[in-house]
Design an enzyme around this catalytic site. Sequence first.
Site, PDB file in Angstrom:
ATOM      1  N   HIS A 116      -3.242   7.468   1.561  1.00  0.00           N
ATOM      2  CA  HIS A 116      -4.629   7.681   1.125  1.00  0.00           C
ATOM      3  C   HIS A 116      -5.420   8.381   2.239  1.00  0.00           C
ATOM      4  O   HIS A 116      -6.225   9.285   1.986  1.00  0.00           O
ATOM      5  CB  HIS A 116      -5.311   6.345   0.821  1.00  0.00           C
ATOM      6  CG  HIS A 116      -4.676   5.550  -0.275  1.00  0.00           C
ATOM      7  ND1 HIS A 116      -4.078   4.333  -0.059  1.00  0.00           N
ATOM      8  CD2 HIS A 116      -4.558   5.797  -1.612  1.00  0.00           C
ATOM      9  CE1 HIS A 116      -3.626   3.848  -1.202  1.00  0.00           C
ATOM     10  NE2 HIS A 116      -3.894   4.714  -2.164  1.00  0.00           N
ATOM     11  N   MET A 168      -6.640   3.277  -6.002  1.00  0.00           N
ATOM     12  CA  MET A 168      -6.660   1.920  -6.556  1.00  0.00           C
ATOM     13  C   MET A 168      -6.711   0.910  -5.406  1.00  0.00           C
ATOM     14  O   MET A 168      -6.399  -0.267  -5.595  1.00  0.00           O
ATOM     15  CB  MET A 168      -5.454   1.697  -7.465  1.00  0.00           C
ATOM     16  CG  MET A 168      -5.449   2.668  -8.636  1.00  0.00           C
ATOM     17  SD  MET A 168      -4.725   2.010 -10.133  1.00  0.00           S
ATOM     18  CE  MET A 168      -3.044   1.799  -9.623  1.00  0.00           C
ATOM     19  N   GLY A 169      -7.090   1.392  -4.212  1.00  0.00           N
ATOM     20  CA  GLY A 169      -7.300   0.484  -3.090  1.00  0.00           C
ATOM     21  C   GLY A 169      -6.022   0.057  -2.406  1.00  0.00           C
ATOM     22  O   GLY A 169      -4.956   0.627  -2.635  1.00  0.00           O
ATOM     23  N   SER A 227       0.873   1.317  -2.148  1.00  0.00           N
ATOM     24  CA  SER A 227       0.265  -0.019  -2.114  1.00  0.00           C
ATOM     25  C   SER A 227       1.263  -1.047  -2.636  1.00  0.00           C
ATOM     26  O   SER A 227       1.282  -2.194  -2.199  1.00  0.00           O
ATOM     27  CB  SER A 227      -0.997  -0.047  -2.973  1.00  0.00           C
ATOM     28  OG  SER A 227      -1.847   1.013  -2.616  1.00  0.00           O
ATOM     29  N   LYS A 281       2.912  12.498  -3.813  1.00  0.00           N
ATOM     30  CA  LYS A 281       3.741  11.310  -4.114  1.00  0.00           C
ATOM     31  C   LYS A 281       3.761  11.100  -5.630  1.00  0.00           C
ATOM     32  O   LYS A 281       4.790  10.764  -6.210  1.00  0.00           O
ATOM     33  CB  LYS A 281       3.132  10.115  -3.398  1.00  0.00           C
ATOM     34  CG  LYS A 281       3.424   8.782  -4.019  1.00  0.00           C
ATOM     35  CD  LYS A 281       4.429   8.033  -3.215  1.00  0.00           C
ATOM     36  CE  LYS A 281       4.888   6.762  -3.868  1.00  0.00           C
ATOM     37  NZ  LYS A 281       3.934   6.089  -4.713  1.00  0.00           N
ATOM     38  N   LEU A 327      -5.569   0.390   0.876  1.00  0.00           N
ATOM     39  CA  LEU A 327      -5.406   1.730   1.454  1.00  0.00           C
ATOM     40  C   LEU A 327      -4.354   1.775   2.555  1.00  0.00           C
ATOM     41  O   LEU A 327      -4.181   0.820   3.306  1.00  0.00           O
ATOM     42  CB  LEU A 327      -6.759   2.210   1.993  1.00  0.00           C
ATOM     43  CG  LEU A 327      -7.868   2.285   0.941  1.00  0.00           C
ATOM     44  CD1 LEU A 327      -9.199   2.625   1.590  1.00  0.00           C
ATOM     45  CD2 LEU A 327      -7.526   3.303  -0.148  1.00  0.00           C
TER      46      LEU A 327
END
Length: 282
Positions: A37, A30-31, A186, A149, A33
């Site tokens: 990731h 979902m960005g 994030s 996670k 980063l």
Amino acid sequence: MKTITSIEEMKKWSRLALSNNKSIGFVATMGCLHEGHLSLIKTSTEECDNTVVSIFVNQTQFSPEEDFDSYPRNIKSDKLILQTAGVDIMFNPNQKDFYPEEFQSFVTVEKKTNYLCGVSRPRFFRGVTTVILKLFNIIKPNTAYFGEKDWQQLQVVRTMVRDLNMDVSIVGKPIVRDKDGLAMSSRNLNLSKSERRTALKLTQALEIVQTLVTKGESSAVNIRAKIQETIEKKQGAKIDYISVCDPENFKEQTEIHSRVLVALAVRIGTTRLIDNRIIEKN
Ligand code: AMP
């Protein structure tokens, strides 16, 4: 690196790569980063000919009262990070193309989603499995990489792939933590300094549990109580769940015999954080 936003173009690119016998590794994100990731992306670039990373904040996994709007986004810096990481394609579809007005098909994994995050986030896993199935259909990866996670999510995706005979290998990778021990997320960007100190109680609680079990503690009741005490020492932490459960079917345990998942979800201010640890008893 190429950025693709069109679903049709993504499909074309993947089918061409596969017809040239090039394998595709895929990381769904979902960005915003971070190193968590990147550990998945690094494994994909090492193991596969091509790596596709999707950046898509998936609306269907959020309930209306959840943090879809405030979920952190930073596509510019994500692009630079992916370029440096040697990724081939950044797939960044828009919500309207992905979920057109008439969209009405969802895939649901049943039993495993009735526990842990599925209790307080009833729409969450249906949204996750649907977006992952759609992304798999578009990208056709040979291998997809997921972080431990989100342990329950990883098991739910594995279950969907097994039950629906999907042609993709699912690889799970360990949790990446910041120097202070906080599991990278994030959502950590939304924590104030003092909230971040509170968030460290999750890490501490899991470390204390490991020590207790190593010293011989085997009562799940005592372990849950210890976690609760550790987290509630700090004001501003609201426990969603503390679970000592079977790592595959998520049934709560009373005694730790061999291998359990200790999983936590805690709200700190408006931010909901999760963390977990697999504990093995010798
Ligand atoms: P997200 O962008 O949060 O949806 O996460 C995308 C993928 O990265 C999921 O498979 C997550 O489990 C994984 N991931 C997120 N944070 C971490 C972390 N701290 N360590 C390992 N994997 C992670």
